[in-house]
Motif scaffolding. Structure first.
Motif, mmCIF file in Angstrom:
data_model
loop_
_atom_site.group_PDB
_atom_site.id
_atom_site.type_symbol
_atom_site.label_atom_id
_atom_site.label_comp_id
_atom_site.label_asym_id
_atom_site.label_seq_id
_atom_site.Cartn_x
_atom_site.Cartn_y
_atom_site.Cartn_z
ATOM 1 N N HIS A 178 -5.492 2.250 7.312
ATOM 2 C CA HIS A 178 -5.049 1.726 6.011
ATOM 3 C C HIS A 178 -3.701 1.010 6.047
ATOM 4 O O HIS A 178 -3.325 0.335 5.106
ATOM 5 C CB HIS A 178 -5.007 2.856 4.978
ATOM 6 C CG HIS A 178 -6.340 3.482 4.733
ATOM 7 N ND1 HIS A 178 -7.354 2.835 4.073
ATOM 8 C CD2 HIS A 178 -6.839 4.690 5.098
ATOM 9 C CE1 HIS A 178 -8.430 3.620 4.027
ATOM 10 N NE2 HIS A 178 -8.136 4.755 4.641
ATOM 11 N N LYS B 254 0.829 -1.201 0.000
ATOM 12 C CA LYS B 254 0.000 0.000 0.000
ATOM 13 C C LYS B 254 0.865 1.254 0.000
ATOM 14 O O LYS B 254 1.671 1.447 0.922
ATOM 15 C CB LYS B 254 -0.859 -0.004 1.248
ATOM 16 C CG LYS B 254 -1.816 -1.180 1.322
ATOM 17 C CD LYS B 254 -2.626 -1.075 2.573
ATOM 18 C CE LYS B 254 -3.747 -2.108 2.566
ATOM 19 N NZ LYS B 254 -4.622 -1.940 3.718
ATOM 20 N N SER C 229 -7.530 4.938 -4.435
ATOM 21 C CA SER C 229 -8.501 5.548 -3.499
ATOM 22 C C SER C 229 -8.071 6.974 -3.191
ATOM 23 O O SER C 229 -6.864 7.257 -3.099
ATOM 24 C CB SER C 229 -8.547 4.820 -2.163
ATOM 25 O OG SER C 229 -8.622 3.453 -2.330
ATOM 26 N N GLN D 118 -1.660 -0.844 -4.334
ATOM 27 C CA GLN D 118 -2.832 -0.049 -3.923
ATOM 28 C C GLN D 118 -2.355 1.373 -3.676
ATOM 29 O O GLN D 118 -1.513 1.602 -2.794
ATOM 30 C CB GLN D 118 -3.404 -0.622 -2.642
ATOM 31 C CG GLN D 118 -4.602 -1.506 -2.869
ATOM 32 C CD GLN D 118 -5.139 -1.962 -1.535
ATOM 33 O OE1 GLN D 118 -4.568 -2.845 -0.915
ATOM 34 N NE2 GLN D 118 -6.213 -1.350 -1.084
ATOM 35 N N PHE E 39 -3.079 5.146 -2.513
ATOM 36 C CA PHE E 39 -3.961 6.045 -1.760
ATOM 37 C C PHE E 39 -3.458 7.465 -1.972
ATOM 38 O O PHE E 39 -2.286 7.749 -1.684
ATOM 39 C CB PHE E 39 -3.919 5.712 -0.261
ATOM 40 C CG PHE E 39 -4.475 4.356 0.063
ATOM 41 C CD1 PHE E 39 -5.798 4.201 0.455
ATOM 42 C CD2 PHE E 39 -3.662 3.220 -0.037
ATOM 43 C CE1 PHE E 39 -6.309 2.950 0.747
ATOM 44 C CE2 PHE E 39 -4.172 1.967 0.261
ATOM 45 C CZ PHE E 39 -5.496 1.822 0.646
#
Ligand code: NAD
Ligand code: DAU
Length: 365
Positions: free
Chosen positions: A88, A17, A69, A43, A45
């Motif tokens: 997260h 992440k 996101s 991922q 963010f």
């Protein structure tokens, strides 16, 4: 071979992440786009406060991707930053969020201290508290500027070991944040890298900075406010090339390192402005020289740094990075983007922008 090989060797470890801060801004939006599209297994963010400079339209093409996101937050809000890390569990940070305009820093230095220093320390603390620094699986990548090195005369270049000598409230706040990042590396073993880049230009840059401001003014036949005599020098890099460099450093740099990134492309402001005017004349079907008549010399920026010039040979030698575009090609692409994104330009030059412009330049935008 080189960097791509290194990238894939460590991919297993970095399928994690990544928090990118400031991803609704100019450079951040290009970095987010590159990472979201190039690494579907990551991922991403994007944390952004959406200040006047942040604009979700900059990344609307990737907003529905599965691996993306958006988190609206202010990095100077310590509690919020801690909460987001708890929820997260980010493994990597690429930190771009900042107040970025020198002229605004001269009017309101405290805002720069709050976002650029306090905000950075909040992120560093959140990483320190939530990461196990021994496992080699984390990285805090701090995106900084060549302005921390101060101002050059017409000789010499900034190299990675040039002593810091910031001259404006903006560059002082960026220098402060760089020092905190290195201090956290030294004191707490926080894994970090820093890059210091020269002036970026390209699509999505807010029209308070020289190139988009002048494109907008030329388009609207408004005066072009050149500070002083226009003899200050900047080293220009196309924003996508900066994003490519960030990708290479993120995947290929040893921890604790610093890289300088630059365009090998120095221009005296007035020379650049004349090229811009001529290109705009061509594209707008005006006669050659017409837009140059809009040039007006105005009071100089207070404490105006004379020259920035980056020696980017280390990143070239170690990671194989170099700019991909010639300046005139990049400038032409940039103008085309602004001319075909009229709605974007109109939207960001309405509202608060009109007050900023009037207040700063003493004229209507
Ligand atoms: P920008 O002003 O276009 O964007 C900054 C982004 O950060 C915006 O989206 C804004 O909403 C967000 N932001 C501001 N304050 C925030 C806060 N408190 N919390 C969360 N988000 C916040 O800036 P840019 O030109 O894209 O610069 C990005 C980074 O790159 C900055 O760190 C800047 O110092 C650095 N940099 C810029 C250049 C350049 O030429 N523009 C060159 C070298 C380095
Ligand atoms: O060097 C990297 C830095 O480049 C980044 O860290 C900053 O975030 C970014 O804003 C940029 O700083 P500069 O001050 O160099 O950029 P700016 O576009 O504001 O100005 C570029 C040059 O043009 C500078 O010499 C000042 C001059 N200028 C600028 C404006 C806005 C003018 O002559 N008139 C203007 O209206």
């Amino acid at each position: 071979m080189g960097i791509e090989t290194k990238g894939s060797e460590i991919k297993e470890d970095r399928m994690k992440k990544i928090l990118i801060t400031g991803g609704a801004g100019f450079i951040g939006s290009h970095v987010v786009r590159l990472f979201v599209n190039k690494y579907p297994e990551y991922q991403i963010f994007n944390l952004d406060k959406l200040t006047y400079a942040g604009n979700l339209r900059n990344i609307e093409d990737i907003e529905s991707n599965q691996n993306y996101s958006f988190l609206k937050a202010d990095i100077s809000d310590r509690g919020k930053v801690e909460e987001l890390f708890e929820i997260h569990k980010f493994d990597f940070v690429i930190h771009l969020a900042a107040e970025s305009h020198v002229d605004r820093s001269i009017k309101n230095p405290l805002e720069f201290l709050n976002t650029n220093i306090v905000g950075t320390v909040n992120l560093l603390d959140a990483c320190r508290n939530s990461w196990n620094h021994e496992n080699g699986k984390h990285l805090f990548y701090h995106v900084s500027t060549d302005e921390v090195f101060g101002s050059l005369s017409d000789q010499g270049f900034f190299i990675e070991s040039t002593p810091y000598d910031p001259q404006s409230p903006y560059s002082a706040s960026k220098a402060g944040s760089d020092h905190f990042v290195r201090a956290y590396g030294n004191t707490y073993g926080l894994p970090f890298v820093i890059s210091n880049c020269s002036n970026n230009y390209g699509p999505n840059q807010f029209p308070e900075k020289l190139i988009p401001l002048f494109i907008n003014n030329i388009k609207n036949n408004r005066p072009l406010p050149v500070y002083g005599k226009g003899d200050n020098v900047r080293d220009w890099l196309y924003v996508v090339d900066h994003a490519r460099a960030i990708d290479m450093i993120f995947h290929g740099s040893a921890h604790g390192k610093t890289y300088n990134i630059g365009g090998f492309n120095e221009w005296k402001n007035l020379d650049l402005i004349k090229v811009l005017c001529d290109l705009m004349d061509e594209k707008l079907g005006r006669s050659k020289g017409e837009s140059q008549n809009l040039i007006e010399f105005v009071t100089d920026r207070s404490g105006h740094d004379f020259r920035y010039a980056i020696d980017a040979s280390m990143i070239k030698k170690e990671l194989g990075w170099e700019p991909s575009l010639q300046f005139e090609e990049g400038l032409s692409k940039t103008i085309d983007w602004y001319l075909s994104n009229d709605e974007w330009l109109k939207e960001v030059t309405s509202g608060e922008y009109l007050n900023y412009y009037k207040n700063h330049y003493g004229a209507e935008a």
